[in-house]
Structures are given as structure tokens and as C-alpha cells.
Design an enzyme around this catalytic site. Sequence first.
Site, PDB file in Angstrom:
ATOM      1  CG  ASP A  29      25.594  60.649  25.170  1.00 11.54           C
ATOM      2  OD1 ASP A  29      26.617  61.347  25.316  1.00 11.54           O
ATOM      3  OD2 ASP A  29      25.274  60.136  24.090  1.00 11.54           O
ATOM      4  CG  HIS A  46      32.258  65.764  31.948  1.00 15.18           C
ATOM      5  ND1 HIS A  46      31.406  64.987  31.220  1.00 15.18           N
ATOM      6  CD2 HIS A  46      33.330  65.982  31.142  1.00 15.18           C
ATOM      7  CE1 HIS A  46      31.937  64.735  30.029  1.00 15.18           C
ATOM      8  NE2 HIS A  46      33.103  65.336  29.961  1.00 15.18           N
ATOM      9  NE  ARG A  80      34.640  61.190  25.768  1.00 13.65           N
ATOM     10  CZ  ARG A  80      33.448  61.692  25.974  1.00 13.65           C
ATOM     11  NH1 ARG A  80      33.296  62.741  26.761  1.00 13.65           N
ATOM     12  NH2 ARG A  80      32.371  61.161  25.431  1.00 13.65           N
ATOM     13  CG  LEU A 140      19.991  53.221  44.800  1.00 12.38           C
ATOM     14  CD1 LEU A 140      18.972  52.591  43.861  1.00 12.38           C
ATOM     15  CD2 LEU A 140      20.098  54.709  44.515  1.00 12.38           C
ATOM     16  CB  SER A 205      27.832  53.445  23.660  1.00  8.06           C
ATOM     17  OG  SER A 205      27.234  54.360  22.778  1.00  8.06           O
TER      18      SER A 205
HETATM   19  C1  FPP Z   1      28.877  61.578  28.234  1.00  6.95           C
HETATM   20  O1  FPP Z   1      28.715  62.888  27.779  1.00  6.95           O
HETATM   21  C2  FPP Z   1      29.371  61.566  29.588  1.00  6.95           C
HETATM   22  C3  FPP Z   1      30.525  60.985  30.006  1.00  6.95           C
HETATM   23  C4  FPP Z   1      31.460  60.295  29.130  1.00  6.95           C
HETATM   24  C5  FPP Z   1      30.942  61.030  31.403  1.00  6.95           C
HETATM   25  C6  FPP Z   1      29.826  60.916  32.369  1.00  6.95           C
HETATM   26  C7  FPP Z   1      30.311  61.180  33.716  1.00  6.95           C
HETATM   27  C8  FPP Z   1      29.655  61.862  34.664  1.00  6.95           C
HETATM   28  C9  FPP Z   1      28.316  62.465  34.483  1.00  6.95           C
HETATM   29  C10 FPP Z   1      30.227  62.037  35.978  1.00  6.95           C
HETATM   30  C11 FPP Z   1      30.674  60.757  36.582  1.00  6.95           C
HETATM   31  C12 FPP Z   1      30.790  60.919  37.991  1.00  6.95           C
HETATM   32  C13 FPP Z   1      31.346  60.032  38.829  1.00  6.95           C
HETATM   33  C14 FPP Z   1      31.202  60.244  40.269  1.00  6.95           C
HETATM   34  C15 FPP Z   1      32.091  58.851  38.363  1.00  6.95           C
HETATM   35  P1  FPP Z   1      29.628  63.398  26.602  1.00  6.95           P
HETATM   36  O2  FPP Z   1      30.839  64.002  27.169  1.00  6.95           O
HETATM   37  O3  FPP Z   1      29.876  62.259  25.651  1.00  6.95           O
HETATM   38  O4  FPP Z   1      28.703  64.460  25.938  1.00  6.95           O
HETATM   39  P2  FPP Z   1      28.590  64.805  24.391  1.00  6.95           P
HETATM   40  O5  FPP Z   1      28.141  63.545  23.705  1.00  6.95           O
HETATM   41  O6  FPP Z   1      27.550  65.885  24.351  1.00  6.95           O
HETATM   42  O7  FPP Z   1      29.941  65.267  23.948  1.00  6.95           O
END
Ligand code: FPP
Length: 249
Positions: A29, A46, A80, A140, A205
Site C-alpha cells: 500500500d 505503481h 479506480r 520461492l 482490506s
Molecule cells: C496500493 O497503493 C497498490 C496497489 C493497488 C497496486 C499494487 C501493485 C503493484 C505494486 C504492482 C503489481 C505488479 C505486478 C507484477 C502484478 P495505492 O495505489 O492504494 O496507494 P495509495 O493508498 O497511496 O493511493
Amino acid sequence: MIKGFFTKTVSIEEINPSNIPKHVAIIMDGNGRWAKNKGLPRIAGHRAGMEAIKRVVKAANKVGVKIVTLFAFSTENWKRPEKEVNFLMSLPQEFLTKEINELNKQNVQVKIIGFDQNLPEHTLKAVHEAEKRTENNTGLILNFALNYGSRHEIVQATKAIVRDVLAGKITEQEIDETIFGQYMLTKNYPDPDLLIRTSGELRLSNFLLWQMAYTELYFTKAYWPEFNEQHFFEAIYEYQQRGRRFGGI
Ligand code: FPP
């Protein structure tokens, strides 16, 4: 120390090799907030989050964690803006295409849990191909929860059990926690021992609710793109300070 948050610099030598969590689940997050603080678009957060995944794979391998399950996209994330959803859906392809050789070198097995419906063809293709290309690895397990929601999983499992009862494959009397677990998407994995959530939010969540009945919870203020080996070691060290009793004494 901030109340509720563990902060200690931990070196690998301080980690007890005989008490490593087998399965670590992570809610990645804070990508959006990290980007905003830097004056960047959310998608930059991201993208930076993918680098954190690479750091976690290395750190998990170093200490001997067997399974890492990452909450990459929830069944609620469809709310989103379309542009962000599309970007998130392109990430598996980008990550897995770029990283597949390195993942193979590190003996990582890529896996996916989640619901196929609504996922674009190119996203599914990318993850299934990565699963295939890493299926003979023995190290892993890097498990991406993609279009995953725990309540939906429980409802789907219940429906499948009802179908099997009606079809005479199992009886009502046979249904217990072990059998129920066999209908979950995580049937091949032990329950997570440790959950890490970044960015200071203190909630689950809708992530692995059934599976995390006895999981140790660890929260850090670090945003996901900042998360590094040191944070991972801190989480493992803190886990090792906990007394797990599973309801016993
Ligand atoms: C939460 O941060 C993050 C996500 C919803 C997406 C997480 C995904 C990745 C890190 C990449 C995934 C990669 C692959 C290869 C599948 P947020 O956007 O909710 O952040 P915020 O709460 O600060 O708005």
C-alpha cells in the site's frame, strides 16, 4: 517509537534461522501517496512498486521464506479511474516479461490466485506464461493475488461445496475446516504466518480473511515503493518476538 509501529534496525545476523515464517502475505500500500509526495502521477508509484517486489524476492530468498503472496489487485480496485486500472493491468506483463530471466535465475516459481473474470486477455496470458516458464523451479513461490477478494473467494467456495454435496461427491457431515480450505484458492499453500502492510494503514482490506485467522500482523509506515530489505528483515525480526499460541496457552 511510534505507538503500534515497530522500528529497529535489524541485520540478517539478528534473524533466527530456525524461526522463519514460511508464508508471508503483503498488502503493498501507499504507491499513490508516495508518488503524490514526489509530485509524480500515481502510476509512477505503481511502477516504483515493482522495484520493491524485486527487493522483497531477494530478501525473502536470503532468509529462506518459502512463499510470498502479494496483493496486486483487489476485486474492489476496479472502482479506480479507468486509466489507472488499465495501467495496473499492464504491469504483470511488463514485470514478468522484464524479470522472467532473473526470476528463473533465482529459482522463483510464479503463481497467481484470483478470479479470471474481467481480467484482460493480455494480463492473463502474461501471468499464465510466467507460471508455465517457472513451473520447474523449486525455490520461492511468488504468488500474485490478482483480481482477488476474500469474501468473494469464501462465497465461491461455499457454492462449490453446495454443488458437490448436491452431486453426492461429499456429505454435509464431511465438511470441516480442512475440507473447506480445499475449496479456497490457496488450497496448495499453508496459511500465512506473517502479514505485512505498508503505508501506515491498519486494516486487512478483504485479503485472505479465512487464511489469516492466526497470522501475525505487521504494519510499517513506509510506503510500498520505499520498502526494502531492511524493512523486510525488521518485519521478520518482529515476527520472531511474538509468541504464537494459536488459541492455546
Ligand atoms: C496500493 O497503493 C497498490 C496497489 C493497488 C497496486 C499494487 C501493485 C503493484 C505494486 C504492482 C503489481 C505488479 C505486478 C507484477 C502484478 P495505492 O495505489 O492504494 O496507494 P495509495 O493508498 O497511496 O493511493
